[in-house]
Design a protein around this motif. Structure first.
Motif, PDB file in Angstrom:
ATOM      1  N   PRO A  51      39.240  41.197  42.465  1.00  0.00           N
ATOM      2  CA  PRO A  51      39.448  42.166  41.368  1.00  0.00           C
ATOM      3  C   PRO A  51      40.870  42.711  41.260  1.00  0.00           C
ATOM      4  O   PRO A  51      41.408  42.833  40.155  1.00  0.00           O
ATOM      5  CB  PRO A  51      38.468  43.294  41.699  1.00  0.00           C
ATOM      6  CG  PRO A  51      37.472  42.695  42.609  1.00  0.00           C
ATOM      7  CD  PRO A  51      38.123  41.568  43.320  1.00  0.00           C
ATOM      8  N   GLU A  52      41.517  43.024  42.387  1.00  0.00           N
ATOM      9  CA  GLU A  52      42.870  43.594  42.302  1.00  0.00           C
ATOM     10  C   GLU A  52      43.886  42.567  41.807  1.00  0.00           C
ATOM     11  O   GLU A  52      44.808  42.896  41.067  1.00  0.00           O
ATOM     12  CB  GLU A  52      43.310  44.206  43.636  1.00  0.00           C
ATOM     13  CG  GLU A  52      43.461  43.240  44.796  1.00  0.00           C
ATOM     14  CD  GLU A  52      42.163  42.974  45.548  1.00  0.00           C
ATOM     15  OE1 GLU A  52      42.194  42.173  46.501  1.00  0.00           O
ATOM     16  OE2 GLU A  52      41.131  43.547  45.189  1.00  0.00           O
ATOM     17  N   VAL A  53      43.710  41.293  42.184  1.00  0.00           N
ATOM     18  CA  VAL A  53      44.598  40.228  41.703  1.00  0.00           C
ATOM     19  C   VAL A  53      44.363  40.022  40.208  1.00  0.00           C
ATOM     20  O   VAL A  53      45.306  39.828  39.444  1.00  0.00           O
ATOM     21  CB  VAL A  53      44.366  38.922  42.496  1.00  0.00           C
ATOM     22  CG1 VAL A  53      45.162  37.777  41.905  1.00  0.00           C
ATOM     23  CG2 VAL A  53      44.728  39.111  43.953  1.00  0.00           C
ATOM     24  N   ARG A  54      43.109  40.089  39.788  1.00  0.00           N
ATOM     25  CA  ARG A  54      42.761  39.925  38.368  1.00  0.00           C
ATOM     26  C   ARG A  54      43.459  40.986  37.518  1.00  0.00           C
ATOM     27  O   ARG A  54      44.054  40.676  36.489  1.00  0.00           O
ATOM     28  CB  ARG A  54      41.242  40.039  38.214  1.00  0.00           C
ATOM     29  CG  ARG A  54      40.762  39.829  36.804  1.00  0.00           C
ATOM     30  CD  ARG A  54      39.246  39.871  36.713  1.00  0.00           C
ATOM     31  NE  ARG A  54      38.669  38.734  37.428  1.00  0.00           N
ATOM     32  CZ  ARG A  54      37.731  38.832  38.373  1.00  0.00           C
ATOM     33  NH1 ARG A  54      37.231  39.990  38.697  1.00  0.00           N
ATOM     34  NH2 ARG A  54      37.277  37.756  38.966  1.00  0.00           N
ATOM     35  N   GLU A  55      43.427  42.241  37.981  1.00  0.00           N
ATOM     36  CA  GLU A  55      44.066  43.322  37.222  1.00  0.00           C
ATOM     37  C   GLU A  55      45.573  43.124  37.125  1.00  0.00           C
ATOM     38  O   GLU A  55      46.164  43.310  36.062  1.00  0.00           O
ATOM     39  CB  GLU A  55      43.766  44.670  37.885  1.00  0.00           C
ATOM     40  CG  GLU A  55      42.336  45.119  37.726  1.00  0.00           C
ATOM     41  CD  GLU A  55      42.025  46.346  38.562  1.00  0.00           C
ATOM     42  OE1 GLU A  55      42.972  47.050  38.979  1.00  0.00           O
ATOM     43  OE2 GLU A  55      40.830  46.590  38.792  1.00  0.00           O
ATOM     44  N   ARG A  56      46.196  42.748  38.255  1.00  0.00           N
ATOM     45  CA  ARG A  56      47.649  42.536  38.232  1.00  0.00           C
ATOM     46  C   ARG A  56      48.011  41.332  37.370  1.00  0.00           C
ATOM     47  O   ARG A  56      49.028  41.343  36.677  1.00  0.00           O
ATOM     48  CB  ARG A  56      48.175  42.367  39.655  1.00  0.00           C
ATOM     49  CG  ARG A  56      48.251  43.670  40.413  1.00  0.00           C
ATOM     50  CD  ARG A  56      49.082  43.553  41.669  1.00  0.00           C
ATOM     51  NE  ARG A  56      48.494  42.701  42.681  1.00  0.00           N
ATOM     52  CZ  ARG A  56      47.757  43.133  43.703  1.00  0.00           C
ATOM     53  NH1 ARG A  56      47.518  44.417  43.841  1.00  0.00           N
ATOM     54  NH2 ARG A  56      47.268  42.293  44.583  1.00  0.00           N
ATOM     55  N   LEU A  57      47.173  40.295  37.386  1.00  0.00           N
ATOM     56  CA  LEU A  57      47.432  39.099  36.574  1.00  0.00           C
ATOM     57  C   LEU A  57      47.358  39.432  35.085  1.00  0.00           C
ATOM     58  O   LEU A  57      48.197  38.979  34.301  1.00  0.00           O
ATOM     59  CB  LEU A  57      46.426  37.999  36.920  1.00  0.00           C
ATOM     60  CG  LEU A  57      46.579  36.668  36.193  1.00  0.00           C
ATOM     61  CD1 LEU A  57      47.956  36.069  36.449  1.00  0.00           C
ATOM     62  CD2 LEU A  57      45.510  35.692  36.633  1.00  0.00           C
ATOM     63  N   ILE A  58      46.407  40.262  34.699  1.00  0.00           N
ATOM     64  CA  ILE A  58      46.287  40.668  33.296  1.00  0.00           C
ATOM     65  C   ILE A  58      47.530  41.442  32.875  1.00  0.00           C
ATOM     66  O   ILE A  58      48.070  41.241  31.789  1.00  0.00           O
ATOM     67  CB  ILE A  58      45.003  41.497  33.083  1.00  0.00           C
ATOM     68  CG1 ILE A  58      43.780  40.583  33.194  1.00  0.00           C
ATOM     69  CG2 ILE A  58      45.017  42.202  31.741  1.00  0.00           C
ATOM     70  CD1 ILE A  58      42.455  41.308  33.245  1.00  0.00           C
ATOM     71  N   ARG A  59      48.015  42.308  33.765  1.00  0.00           N
ATOM     72  CA  ARG A  59      49.215  43.089  33.460  1.00  0.00           C
ATOM     73  C   ARG A  59      50.442  42.187  33.375  1.00  0.00           C
ATOM     74  O   ARG A  59      51.286  42.345  32.487  1.00  0.00           O
ATOM     75  CB  ARG A  59      49.415  44.152  34.537  1.00  0.00           C
ATOM     76  CG  ARG A  59      50.018  45.412  33.985  1.00  0.00           C
ATOM     77  CD  ARG A  59      50.080  46.573  34.945  1.00  0.00           C
ATOM     78  NE  ARG A  59      48.849  46.821  35.678  1.00  0.00           N
ATOM     79  CZ  ARG A  59      48.731  46.737  37.006  1.00  0.00           C
ATOM     80  NH1 ARG A  59      49.750  46.415  37.748  1.00  0.00           N
ATOM     81  NH2 ARG A  59      47.587  46.990  37.603  1.00  0.00           N
ATOM     82  N   MET A  65      47.930  36.868  27.211  1.00  0.00           N
ATOM     83  CA  MET A  65      46.511  37.161  27.426  1.00  0.00           C
ATOM     84  C   MET A  65      45.856  37.504  26.088  1.00  0.00           C
ATOM     85  O   MET A  65      46.393  38.290  25.319  1.00  0.00           O
ATOM     86  CB  MET A  65      46.380  38.343  28.397  1.00  0.00           C
ATOM     87  CG  MET A  65      44.993  38.643  28.845  1.00  0.00           C
ATOM     88  SD  MET A  65      44.303  37.439  29.950  1.00  0.00           S
ATOM     89  CE  MET A  65      45.320  37.630  31.387  1.00  0.00           C
ATOM     90  N   THR A  66      44.682  36.908  25.818  1.00  0.00           N
ATOM     91  CA  THR A  66      43.957  37.229  24.593  1.00  0.00           C
ATOM     92  C   THR A  66      43.102  38.472  24.826  1.00  0.00           C
ATOM     93  O   THR A  66      42.964  38.938  25.950  1.00  0.00           O
ATOM     94  CB  THR A  66      43.033  36.068  24.165  1.00  0.00           C
ATOM     95  OG1 THR A  66      42.023  35.901  25.157  1.00  0.00           O
ATOM     96  CG2 THR A  66      43.814  34.783  23.980  1.00  0.00           C
ATOM     97  N   LYS A  67      42.503  38.978  23.746  1.00  0.00           N
ATOM     98  CA  LYS A  67      41.636  40.155  23.867  1.00  0.00           C
ATOM     99  C   LYS A  67      40.404  39.858  24.707  1.00  0.00           C
ATOM    100  O   LYS A  67      39.827  40.758  25.309  1.00  0.00           O
ATOM    101  CB  LYS A  67      41.197  40.629  22.478  1.00  0.00           C
ATOM    102  CG  LYS A  67      42.311  41.210  21.668  1.00  0.00           C
ATOM    103  CD  LYS A  67      41.847  41.567  20.268  1.00  0.00           C
ATOM    104  CE  LYS A  67      43.018  42.009  19.434  1.00  0.00           C
ATOM    105  NZ  LYS A  67      42.669  42.131  18.022  1.00  0.00           N
ATOM    106  N   ASP A  68      39.988  38.591  24.730  1.00  0.00           N
ATOM    107  CA  ASP A  68      38.804  38.190  25.489  1.00  0.00           C
ATOM    108  C   ASP A  68      39.098  37.969  26.965  1.00  0.00           C
ATOM    109  O   ASP A  68      38.201  37.594  27.719  1.00  0.00           O
ATOM    110  CB  ASP A  68      38.216  36.904  24.908  1.00  0.00           C
ATOM    111  CG  ASP A  68      37.864  37.052  23.431  1.00  0.00           C
ATOM    112  OD1 ASP A  68      37.485  38.168  23.033  1.00  0.00           O
ATOM    113  OD2 ASP A  68      37.967  36.059  22.695  1.00  0.00           O
ATOM    114  N   GLY A  69      40.348  38.154  27.379  1.00  0.00           N
ATOM    115  CA  GLY A  69      40.704  37.983  28.785  1.00  0.00           C
ATOM    116  C   GLY A  69      41.003  36.547  29.172  1.00  0.00           C
ATOM    117  O   GLY A  69      40.864  36.169  30.327  1.00  0.00           O
TER     118      GLY A  69
END
Length: 141
Positions: A51-59, A65-69
């Protein structure tokens, strides 16, 4: 499996590639052959990412990144599909590795007393300079 780090590996089924027409190098082939690759990786629903890597990757991904992730990486640097596939994959791996790094926490600092004193003295000097530029009024004569 695509090995990103010793702890994270991405399943190839999580990555979807589309080939599109590319501008740039390729001569007459550029209008006939779809050599550019558009790599799609569903970050939000990926079981491979903590989860923490996912959040940093989105940032880190920002406008990719699309709205759908879904992370979209477009590679069109090379004249061949294989070169562009490899380039897109390398860029995805590099992005995930950057997301693995924990950001260094910011330590709040306060200005030293000497710096405060210097700043206030410079403000006084600047104010005095501006006051000297004013025209002399009748009351001051």
């Amino acid at each position: 499996m695509i090995q990103v780090t010793d702890t994270i590996s991405i399943d190839e089924n999580e990555i979807h590639e589309d080939f599109i027409l590319a501008s740039g190098p390729g001569g007459q082939n550029v209008n006939k052959v779809a050599t550019a690759v558009q790599l799609r990786f569903d970050v939000l629903n990926s079981p491979s990412l903590p989860p923490e890597v996912r959040e940093r990757l989105i940032r880190l991904a920002g406008s990719r990144m699309t709205k759908d992730g879904v992370l979209i990486i477009t590679a069109r640097r090379f004249r061949t599909q294989e070169g562009n596939r490899e380039d897109a994959l390398v860029r995805l791996i590099e992005l995930v590795r950057r997301a693995m790094e924990k950001p260094k926490p910011r330590r709040r600092t306060t200005p030293k007393p000497a710096a405060k004193k210097r700043r206030l003295e410079e403000k006084r000097q600047r104010g005095a300079t501006k006051r000297m530029r004013k025209p002399v009024s009748k009351a001051d004569e």
